[in-house]
Write a protein that holds these residues in place. Structure first.
Motif, short mmCIF file in Angstrom:
data_model
loop_
_atom_site.label_atom_id
_atom_site.label_comp_id
_atom_site.label_asym_id
_atom_site.label_seq_id
_atom_site.Cartn_x
_atom_site.Cartn_y
_atom_site.Cartn_z
N ARG A 227 0.55 2.76 -8.30
CA ARG A 227 -0.16 1.33 -8.05
C ARG A 227 -0.15 0.28 -7.35
O ARG A 227 -0.87 -0.61 -6.61
CB ARG A 227 0.17 1.80 -9.80
N GLU B 117 -1.32 0.61 -4.55
CA GLU B 117 -2.81 0.25 -3.85
C GLU B 117 -3.29 -1.71 -4.22
O GLU B 117 -4.16 -1.84 -3.33
CB GLU B 117 -3.63 1.36 -4.93
N LEU B 118 -1.68 -1.68 -4.45
CA LEU B 118 -1.96 -3.26 -4.47
C LEU B 118 -1.49 -3.84 -3.56
O LEU B 118 -1.77 -5.20 -3.50
CB LEU B 118 -1.69 -3.64 -6.30
N THR C 14 -4.00 12.44 -2.99
CA THR C 14 -3.49 11.19 -2.67
C THR C 14 -3.86 10.76 -1.44
O THR C 14 -4.40 11.80 -0.65
CB THR C 14 -1.44 11.24 -2.58
N PRO C 15 -3.37 9.64 -1.19
CA PRO C 15 -3.74 9.36 0.21
C PRO C 15 -3.28 9.88 1.23
O PRO C 15 -3.92 9.89 2.70
CB PRO C 15 -3.12 7.69 0.17
N PRO D 227 -8.18 11.18 -7.36
CA PRO D 227 -7.46 9.84 -7.73
C PRO D 227 -7.26 9.10 -9.71
O PRO D 227 -8.56 9.59 -9.66
CB PRO D 227 -6.29 9.21 -7.77
#
Lengths: 148, 443
Positions: free
Chosen positions: B202, B205-206, B387-388, B424
């Motif tokens: 997370r 992602e942020l 996942t990325p 995800p």
């Protein structure tokens, strides 16, 4: 000369496609063109938008898996044989196409196709050597706006 | 005194002293406490008295620790059958705290503490934190759920007693966790390992890199995890990840904890007497053999537990540890005897699926196993989050990823599983314990 394409992973379930589209809509981002590749179990949504950085960030923030890939936009004559001609050129050049799709807009008598090559730089040089018109992002967005 | 303790004496909290007791002294202490606790259980708890009477055992006969194995086992169902207070050995006015388990199957189980028990619990938690190098001055983000679950208050009081600064943030609200971690200069975190992996993802992602923070220690437990998860966490966060072990029936977290050498969890033997048994026959196995961990509480007054079967599979290592602790270690618990499921005649542990997933490059351990029965044939589906790192814009690459996972699982289990790549966060995250297996076979 390359464009940044966004790809988003989707499960192949009802309603999954609308989710990323709604996120982009909420962020005021217009989708210039898209293509959807799918298997029976999952899909990959590929998008071309003008502000790809913002689009990538809002999608990632919403929890989507997003990948940025460089693709090439090529202009072809919008008439019978236009696509066949460019494919034949690529075949002669022995450039492999990973996948391709088309833009929905047209300007004058030209259509614009999006190609994903393994090595976009080499492909661009070779295509231009054959006199094919490769369009960069600025030019493309201008045409979209004029067309709209 | 042990030399290793001498050399490092400045680094140990005084409360850790029992970790380093010479073995004869430790065994003597265990025996004395054992005798007291067996007598207390016999005199005050009907179930224990009845079972000992049936076997004609009296508390007087236990003059050696070798005789522990003569006592009957206690199992989780005994706690359910005596719900809520049937195993208490203290009157309610002496009990200062009640906790209860999550109770995923039927009634929860209830556990009780008097003030001495709470003090012992704090001391083993201080010893746990000290074992992984935490001390006064550390800022501990305590992200285990507070409430009936023992993980919350148990670790909280231990961290305060250590002299550290505790942030009682509890579980959940991932974005606030990340903000606090950054803004408060957190140096250590307590939570489940899968939740920490979620925090790493997370934060990424942020747009925040956990590696840039002062966070250096993770105290992870409350669910089985693997060495590969540890490596993933350590590589993606710059922290050292330590395994803490505990269970409510015994005391809560703080039954065993890894030291700086990360080679198994030291069991606080002066309070919890460990045995390893063959889960099928109940026979006691020697140190080094794999089997089910059985624990007897040596000092718990309000609710003594005699030979409690934990269902956790591990081994006891008696070899000296580099840290100098004399108390034995349990090997990391990757599987529980009741986590196992059987499909097409094959015994499967979720940790086996996990190791197959981790072997496939770029696949993160967020997965769920779904078992179904179709026309009499059992089928196993493994849902794996994309996942990325594993995602590609090319269908062929994604299909190859599915194929690699199928192949990896088949290699380990000899069973072909269906692999579903899912979006995800579509698998429910554990802020308590991860639900790895969903069995829809109606057996």
């Amino acid at each position: 000369m390359k464009l940044n394409q966004l790809s988003v992973f989707l499960e192949n379930k009802p309603g999954r496609l609308s989710h990323p589209c709604q996120i982009l809509a909420d962020a005021g981002i217009n989708i210039l063109t898209l293509s959807l590749a799918d298997t029976h179990q999952f899909g990959i949504l590929r998008l071309i938008v003008r502000d790809w950085q913002t689009a990538r960030d809002v999608l990632a923030k919403a929890g989507a898996v997003v990948k940025v890939t460089e693709v090439v936009a090529v202009e072809v004559a919008d008439k019978p044989g236009g696509l066949a001609h460019i494919l034949e050129t690529l075949e002669q050049l022995k450039v492999n196409i990973e996948y391709m799709y088309a833009f929905t807009f047209r300007s004058q008598d030209k259509a614009v196709l999006v190609f994903r090559f393994e090595d976009p730089d080499t492909a661009i040089t070779m295509l231009q050597g054959k006199g094919v018109s490769v369009i960069d992002g600025v030019e493309l967005y201008n045409r979209v706006e004029k067309g709209a | 005194m042990h030399t290793a303790m001498h050399e490092n004496s400045g680094r140990f909290h005084p409360v850790s002293a029992p970790d380093f007791l010479p073995l004869p002294q430790l065994r003597q202490l265990q025996l004395q406490r054992f005798q007291t606790i067996v007598r207390r259980a016999y005199e005050r708890v009907e179930l224990f008295r009845k079972r000992m009477d049936e076997r004609k055992l009296t508390p007087d006969r236990f003059q050696s620790l070798d005789l522990v194995g003569q006592l009957p086992f206690t199992v989780k169902n005994d706690l359910r059958d005596t719900y809520p207070f049937g195993l208490f050995a203290s009157p309610m006015h002496e009990i200062v705290r009640l906790h209860a388990s999550s109770g995923t199957t039927g009634k929860p189980i209830v556990v009780a503490y008097n003030q001495d028990d709470v003090d012992v619990w704090s001391s083993v938690m201080v010893r746990s934190f000290a074992a992984c190098g935490l001390h006064r001055g550390d800022i501990i983000q305590h992200a285990y759920g507070y409430g009936l679950f023992t993980g919350g208050l148990g670790a909280h009081y231990g961290a305060e007693a250590l002299g550290a600064t505790v942030i009682p943030i509890s579980g959940g609200n991932t974005e606030r966790q990340i903000m606090v971690m950054k803004d408060f200069g957190v140096t250590a975190i307590c939570c489940t390992p899968s939740y920490f992996i979620h925090l790493i993802e997370r934060a990424r992602e942020l747009g925040m890199d956990i590696k840039s923070l002062p966070l250096r220690t993770g105290v992870f437990g409350a669910e089985p995890w693997t060495e590969s998860m540890r490596q993933y966490i350590q590589a993606n966060s710059n922290i050292k990840a330590y395994d803490i072990y505990g269970l409510s029936e015994i005391i809560g977290p703080g039954v065993a904890m890894e030291c700086l050498h990360q080679c198994g969890s030291h069991i606080f033997e002066d309070h919890f007497y460990p045995e390893i048994i063959d889960p099928k026959t109940g026979e006691v196995l020697p140190d080094g053999a794999e089997g089910e961990l059985v624990l007897t509480t040596l000092s718990k007054m309000a609710m003594p537990m005699i030979r409690y079967r934990t269902r956790d599979l591990t081994t006891l290592a008696a070899e000296p540890c580099e840290c100098g602790r004399t108390i034995r270690r349990i090997k990391r618990i990757g599987r529980r005897s009741d986590d196992m499921f059987i499909i097409r005649g094959v015994n499967v542990f979720p940790s086996q699926i996990e190791s197959a997933l981790l072997a496939v490059e770029g696949t993160m351990p967020h997965y769920q196993i779904i078992l179904t029965r179709n026309k009499g044939l059992d089928e196993m589906e493994v849902q794996v989050e994309v996942t990325p790192e594993s995602f590609s814009d090319k269908i062929g690459v994604m299909e190859a990823l599915q194929g690699k996972i199928i192949h990896g699982i088949e290699n380990i289990l000899g069973i072909r599983a269906k692999i579903s790549l899912v979006e995800p966060h579509s698998i429910q995250r554990s802020e308590g314990k991860a639900k790895r297996v969903i069995d829809k076979r109606n057996m």
